[in-house]
Design an enzyme around this catalytic site. Structure first.
Site, PDB file in Angstrom:
ATOM      1  CE  LYS A 162       7.743  83.418  45.832  1.00  0.00           C
ATOM      2  NZ  LYS A 162       8.785  83.214  44.810  1.00  0.00           N
TER       3      LYS A 162
ATOM      4  CB  SER B 109      10.387  85.602  43.041  1.00  0.00           C
ATOM      5  OG  SER B 109      10.704  84.267  43.349  1.00  0.00           O
TER       6      SER B 109
ATOM      7  CB  SER C 103      11.222  85.701  47.380  1.00  0.00           C
ATOM      8  OG  SER C 103      10.802  85.589  46.042  1.00  0.00           O
TER       9      SER C 103
END
Length: 340
Positions: free
Chosen positions: A109, A106, A163
């Protein structure tokens, strides 16, 4: 005489105790003789037909398969990859396998957020979570059910702070040109800022094909830190959104944000089995702005522990930062630790 009298006085008690014991044995005997209730034929058949679930061990991380955890370092970090660099001078203070290309989970992101902010799309526009946003890679769940409608700003907040995978996917899907154009823009941006070892295939980080190196991610953190909105949302400890008729609270995935004894300007965590525990941060320590990258850390809390170990080293009496400040000369050179 006294002994005889004492014996006689105990006789009725002993008789009563014997009678009680006999009664208890009889009850116990009657209980033992009771037969269990007959099982339902349907339940027996269902249990016999039920498949035996096989316990599948978690996939080893790429770092483990590459043998990166065998690399020793003086701080005894649990991350197989670590990188600490001065944000202003680009001076590397700590380096451990910085060029290893690994899945970044993640941490992806952060690039997703950067593109959304740079595109100047309306943060007030309402976007709907659809079936397309479901995780078809790891089949994880989400509190953002299909049909949920939130603003782009709310989805950006949840993607950076909590997340949220469906939030990040919806952001990419609603980019001009759609998801394919968004992924192409991710790779183009990576190339533009010098992330030569980085490649993206989707906006969430669920795919292990999203890969980068610690040195590349430090560049991404430096660029993203220039945007106040990304700094604010990524370091938010909690956020409440309205999901239908309910007010639902989401929290940060980084425990250091909640501790309050860190001066964190930007952060992002990540985890999938292939990537291990990951963390990138911008933080001020000993009067300097530092960027920290930890990849493929073994253990749920080990990435946090590694960050604490680095901070203890950099703020301690043997810190290279303290040594540099003590010299107070423009030509002072900070010794770096490099582990290849």
């Amino acid at each position: 005489m006294l002994l005889t009298g004492l014996t006689a006085s105990l006789a009725p008690i002993q008789s009563a105790q014997a009678a009680t014991a006999s009664s208890s044995k009889a009850k116990a005997k009657s209980v033992r003789k009771a037969k269990p209730a007959p099982r339902s034929p349907r339940k027996v058949a269902a249990r016999a037909a039920a498949p035996v679930r096989e316990i599948v061990p978690a996939k080893p991380s790429f770092g483990t398969m590459y043998g990166l955890h065998d690399t020793e370092d003086p701080l005894d970090l649990k991350s197989s990859v670590a990188y600490v660099v001065d944000q202003d001078t680009n001076e590397v203070l700590f380096s451990k396998n910085p060029s290893a290309v690994l899945p970044i989970a993640s941490i992806t992101k952060l690039m997703t957020a950067l593109l959304v902010v740079e595109a100047n799309q309306s943060l007030d526009e309402k976007l709907e979570i659809t079936d397309e946003d479901k995780d078809t890679e790891k089949f994880t769940g989400s509190r953002l059910t299909v049909g949920t409608t939130l603003t782009r700003g709310e989805l950006l907040h949840l993607a950076l702070m909590s997340s949220e995978n469906r939030a990040a996917h919806a952001l990419g899907r609603n980019y001009p040109g759609g998801l394919e154009a968004f992924v192409a823009a991710m790779n183009a941006k990576a190339h533009l800022i010098g992330m030569a070892d980085t490649h993206y295939v989707e906006p969430t980080g669920l795919s292990s094909r999203n890969q980068s190196s610690a040195a590349d991610l430090a560049k991404l953190v430096k660029v993203a830190h220039a945007f106040p909105l990304i700094r604010e949302l990524s370091t938010s400890p909690e956020y409440t959104v309205e999901l239908g008729r309910r007010q639902v609270r989401f929290g940060t995935t980084n425990g250091l944000v909640r501790k309050g004894d860190w001066d964190i300007g930007l952060q992002k965590t990540g985890f999938i089995n292939e990537a291990g525990q990951c963390l990138v941060m911008q933080a001020q320590l000993a009067g300097r702005k530092l960027i920290m990258v930890f990849l493929d850390s073994a253990g749920k809390y080990s990435r946090i522990g590694d960050a604490e170990r680095v901070r203890k080293w950099l703020t301690g009496t043997t810190s290279p930062l303290a040594a540099a400040a003590a010299t107070a000369t423009a030509t002072a050179v900070v010794p770096a630790i490099s582990v290849k």
